[in-house]
Design a protein around this motif. Sequence first.
Motif, mmCIF file in Angstrom:
data_model
loop_
_atom_site.group_PDB
_atom_site.id
_atom_site.type_symbol
_atom_site.label_atom_id
_atom_site.label_comp_id
_atom_site.label_asym_id
_atom_site.label_seq_id
_atom_site.Cartn_x
_atom_site.Cartn_y
_atom_site.Cartn_z
ATOM 1 N N LEU A 1 -7.376 0.955 2.249
ATOM 2 C CA LEU A 1 -5.959 0.750 1.907
ATOM 3 C C LEU A 1 -5.323 -0.313 2.805
ATOM 4 O O LEU A 1 -4.511 -1.125 2.345
ATOM 5 N N PRO B 1 3.860 0.585 4.113
ATOM 6 C CA PRO B 1 2.997 1.645 4.668
ATOM 7 C C PRO B 1 3.783 2.841 5.203
ATOM 8 O O PRO B 1 3.262 3.954 5.274
ATOM 9 N N TRP C 1 -2.065 -2.028 1.367
ATOM 10 C CA TRP C 1 -1.369 -0.900 0.717
ATOM 11 C C TRP C 1 -0.853 -1.310 -0.660
ATOM 12 O O TRP C 1 0.118 -0.789 -1.162
#
Length: 474
Positions: free
Chosen positions: A174, A184, A179
């Motif tokens: 990720l 995040p 992300w």
Amino acid sequence: MTSDLTSQLKSTLESVLAPHHQSHVLKHWEKLDSAAQQKLADQILAFDFDQLARLFRQQDTGTHWDELAEKASVPPAITLADFADAASHDAAWQAGADLLRQGKVGMIITAGGQGSRLGFDHPKGMFPIGPVSDVTLFQIFFEKVMARANQFGSVVPIYIMTSPPTHDETIVFLKEQNWFGMNPEDVQVFCQGVMPAVDHNGKILLSEVGEVFVSPDGHGGALLALEKSGALADMQQRGVEHVFYGQIDNPLVQVCAPALLGYHANSGSEMTSQVVRKSDPLQKVGNVITVDGVVQIIEYSDLSEQYARETTADGSLKLWAGSIAVHIFKTEFFQRMSDTTDSMPFHRAHKKVAFIDDSGQRVEPETNNAIKFEKFIFDLLPAANHAIICEVDPADGFCAVKNAPPAAAETPDHVKQAISALHTRWFNEAHVQVADGVIVEISPLFAPDAKALKEKIDADPALAAPITKNTYFN
Ligand code: UTP
């Protein structure tokens, strides 16, 4: 560690293991260096051996599924597309839209399973599933969440459940993917717990000479893990009142669908579950039933064929409602349940588990040799006030990646076809033709649902041209 400390530690462990007849776990103790001994000791001391013994003994005294199935019927289910009148649908949609606009909705994605049937050597969320784009399951889910938040100018925080085997790789992936454009701070990755497995004599199994075999404690492990990780507290702090729940292997999940959210909230439901009409009496989905007014699920493996095949007077399947593991929970309900010890039972699954025997040899069993213990999230249903179920056409909301080819169902190819078929239908509903055999895929950020796609096409006539080659709309 000095030899005195080593033998002291060993005798402490023996005093824990012996009363439970599990001393074999220390069979290879002398072969381990002191770091490995400490690691094994930490693992052993974290287990609840009383609980394990209870779970093993329960084999003949668990729920009597046949008795339950005998009394079962299916609770009344609503299909949002068929609401009696358009006004009710609009009211539900508006209520859901308001919750989203006010930032009162979060999203849980369970991604702790090991995908053993798929035979993919990474967390399942990293599997490329976009029929044209090859984007991963994680990307589809992240984009669905962001698209929904963008639609209402708000934030929908994501809570991803991993397990020890999937946690680190998920985080690395990720981060690498930035992300997928999500902040995040609005994503929390939390790790579920594990359980040892036992053989048919109740003995726990070793995966290495110095390590007990453990596996994730089931998607129901989410309840405890949400609490322990602080994710539940984060929801409360953000004012998240309702949490949408989906599993990473179903890219068709109608993430945070406003009408479903609104219907759930307006009904005062603490837990709302989406179901499909089973395509086959023995379809491998949980059976949603009600007995004495309590809504619950009998897992397919616990429902005898006799009851699975039972029909009503008009010849239709009696227990027709299959759970697709899409739920909406009230955050308060999670809080209440996580304060209740043992609020969910463990289920037993018979599996093949490779193990180290007393002579230190690795054994690869050919038949099921082990019992694993897992909790299922749907076991929260009976405790939920005003639990309701909502039927969805599987073509609109359910096609999970479970098996490697050449299985007959739930393979990556089936899922890719289902995505393309759904998106083709959205285009057709907006009066855009898609040529036969052409594969189309719509990024959720392009349009999260059929309604949004139609609005986009109405506003941009260039999009109304017939689609004649494979295209990813993003
Ligand atoms: P499944 O048990 O169907 O799939 O879990 P799996 O574990 O991915 O694959 P197999 O059974 O090993 O082939 C359904 C969903 O529940 C999640 C999985 O990640 C998947 O999204 N799950 C399952 C967990 O998060 N934790 C678990 O302990 C089990």
